[in-house]
Motif scaffolding. Structure first.
Motif, PDB file in Angstrom:
ATOM      1  N   GLU A  96      -3.135   4.502   9.367  1.00 14.22           N
ATOM      2  CA  GLU A  96      -2.304   3.893   8.333  1.00 14.22           C
ATOM      3  C   GLU A  96      -2.276   2.378   8.464  1.00 14.22           C
ATOM      4  O   GLU A  96      -2.294   1.651   7.456  1.00 14.22           O
ATOM      5  CB  GLU A  96      -0.887   4.451   8.400  1.00 14.22           C
ATOM      6  CG  GLU A  96      -0.777   5.904   7.946  1.00 14.22           C
ATOM      7  CD  GLU A  96       0.656   6.381   7.902  1.00 14.22           C
ATOM      8  OE1 GLU A  96       1.553   5.604   8.318  1.00 14.22           O
ATOM      9  OE2 GLU A  96       0.890   7.516   7.449  1.00 14.22           O
ATOM     10  N   GLN A  97      -2.239   1.874   9.694  1.00  7.81           N
ATOM     11  CA  GLN A  97      -2.225   0.427   9.899  1.00  7.81           C
ATOM     12  C   GLN A  97      -3.556  -0.202   9.486  1.00  7.81           C
ATOM     13  O   GLN A  97      -3.584  -1.254   8.832  1.00  7.81           O
ATOM     14  CB  GLN A  97      -1.916   0.120  11.371  1.00  7.81           C
ATOM     15  CG  GLN A  97      -0.482   0.473  11.749  1.00  7.81           C
ATOM     16  CD  GLN A  97      -0.272   0.570  13.239  1.00  7.81           C
ATOM     17  OE1 GLN A  97      -1.201   0.872  14.004  1.00  7.81           O
ATOM     18  NE2 GLN A  97       0.948   0.337  13.680  1.00  7.81           N
ATOM     19  N   LEU A  98      -4.663   0.446   9.849  1.00  3.74           N
ATOM     20  CA  LEU A  98      -5.973  -0.066   9.439  1.00  3.74           C
ATOM     21  C   LEU A  98      -6.136   0.009   7.923  1.00  3.74           C
ATOM     22  O   LEU A  98      -6.701  -0.905   7.298  1.00  3.74           O
ATOM     23  CB  LEU A  98      -7.086   0.719  10.129  1.00  3.74           C
ATOM     24  CG  LEU A  98      -7.274   0.439  11.622  1.00  3.74           C
ATOM     25  CD1 LEU A  98      -8.208   1.477  12.245  1.00  3.74           C
ATOM     26  CD2 LEU A  98      -7.825  -0.968  11.852  1.00  3.74           C
ATOM     27  N   ASP A  99      -5.649   1.078   7.323  1.00  2.00           N
ATOM     28  CA  ASP A  99      -5.745   1.221   5.879  1.00  2.00           C
ATOM     29  C   ASP A  99      -4.926   0.152   5.167  1.00  2.00           C
ATOM     30  O   ASP A  99      -5.354  -0.393   4.131  1.00  2.00           O
ATOM     31  CB  ASP A  99      -5.269   2.615   5.471  1.00  2.00           C
ATOM     32  CG  ASP A  99      -5.512   2.912   3.995  1.00  2.00           C
ATOM     33  OD1 ASP A  99      -6.681   2.858   3.578  1.00  2.00           O
ATOM     34  OD2 ASP A  99      -4.543   3.198   3.279  1.00  2.00           O
ATOM     35  N   PHE A 100      -3.770  -0.185   5.724  1.00  2.84           N
ATOM     36  CA  PHE A 100      -2.956  -1.256   5.153  1.00  2.84           C
ATOM     37  C   PHE A 100      -3.726  -2.572   5.150  1.00  2.84           C
ATOM     38  O   PHE A 100      -3.775  -3.275   4.127  1.00  2.84           O
ATOM     39  CB  PHE A 100      -1.656  -1.405   5.954  1.00  2.84           C
ATOM     40  CG  PHE A 100      -0.867  -2.638   5.610  1.00  2.84           C
ATOM     41  CD1 PHE A 100      -0.093  -2.678   4.454  1.00  2.84           C
ATOM     42  CD2 PHE A 100      -0.901  -3.758   6.432  1.00  2.84           C
ATOM     43  CE1 PHE A 100       0.628  -3.813   4.131  1.00  2.84           C
ATOM     44  CE2 PHE A 100      -0.184  -4.901   6.113  1.00  2.84           C
ATOM     45  CZ  PHE A 100       0.589  -4.923   4.958  1.00  2.84           C
TER      46      PHE A 100
END
Length: 258
Positions: A96-100
């Motif tokens: 989720e952090q990388l996707d953000f």
């Protein structure tokens, strides 16, 4: 309406905590975060989560070159230390952090403040060219009609302007001194780095922008310096197993470097 302009946090939790506390104490109600949230520092996941929360609360947020590098992964030919930081940082972030980070835009605007926000420049935001002086600043100001541009990437605080007749100028700001931004000029604000200041002063950088009551009124910018626990930030880098020169650079407060 008072904007806090924050850039180049570089996973430095101690610096960001100090800057956010100071900005809120100074009455900041809006936030612009200009990229390079990761890289160098020991707390990328914590910093990304803070940025995600600020984004959910309405902050304007743009992508930085270090964020892009972490999303895409290291490339052949990179300096070994840079490759090590990228791969270590990727391992600290969840999907989720990388996707953000991957979905962050290169540009953001705040029409209510007359502002354009980019990480590097307005003429080629994804090319990551530095604004090193008036020539690049004028090129950036010509690339967009916004009255006020705000850029990161360069870690030293700076203020450029361009008149309607094409005359350019620049100021090296004094921390804590409010500077008017008259409406007959375009302005380019470089707040300096929150997490990796490189002008010989270890205090974290950011800026406060007060737009005028209307587009016909002058705005005002105040460049801020905030002391934080540099030693704790260095200790975190070393404890994480990141290359020692990264902590040494922060500790020595070098004045230049990517």
């Amino acid at each position: 309406m008072r904007w806090a302009l924050i850039t180049d946090i570089h996973a430095n939790r101690q610096a960001l905590e100090a800057v956010l506390a100071d900005a809120r104490a100074q009455g900041a109600t809006h936030f612009a975060l200009l990229g390079d949230f990761v890289g160098y520092g020991a707390d990328p996941a914590w910093v990304v989560d803070q940025v995600r929360q600020l984004t959910a609360d309405g902050a304007r947020v743009v992508l930085g070159n270090h964020d892009e590098a972490v999303v895409q992964g290291s490339k052949p030919g990179m300096h070994p230390d840079a490759r090590a930081v990228i791969e270590w940082t990727r391992a600290q972030l969840d999907h989720e952090q990388l996707d953000f980070l991957a979905k962050l835009p290169l540009r953001a605007q705040a029409p209510e403040a007359g502002c354009l926000f980019v990480h590097a420049n307005a003429f080629d935001p994804g090319g990551w060219e530095y604004i090193q002086g008036r020539a690049e600043a004028v090129r950036s100001l010509h690339a967009h009609a916004a009255r006020i541009q705000v850029c990161g990437h360069m870690h030293d605080p700076m203020l450029f302007h361009l008149s309607g007749t094409g005359k350019a100028g620049d100021f090296r700001p004094v921390a804590g001194a409010a500077m008017p931004l008259p409406t007959h000029r375009q302005w380019l604000i470089i707040p300096g780095s929150c997490g990796q200041p490189r002008d010989g002063n270890p205090a974290a950088c950011y800026a406060l922008l007060d737009p005028g009551p209307s587009e016909l009124d002058d705005a005002r910018v105040t460049f801020q310096r905030v002391a934080y626990d540099v030693e704790a930030a260095c200790a975190g880098v070393l404890a994480s197993g990141l290359p020692a020169p990264i902590a040494e650079r922060l500790a020595r407060r070098l004045t230049r470097g990517e």
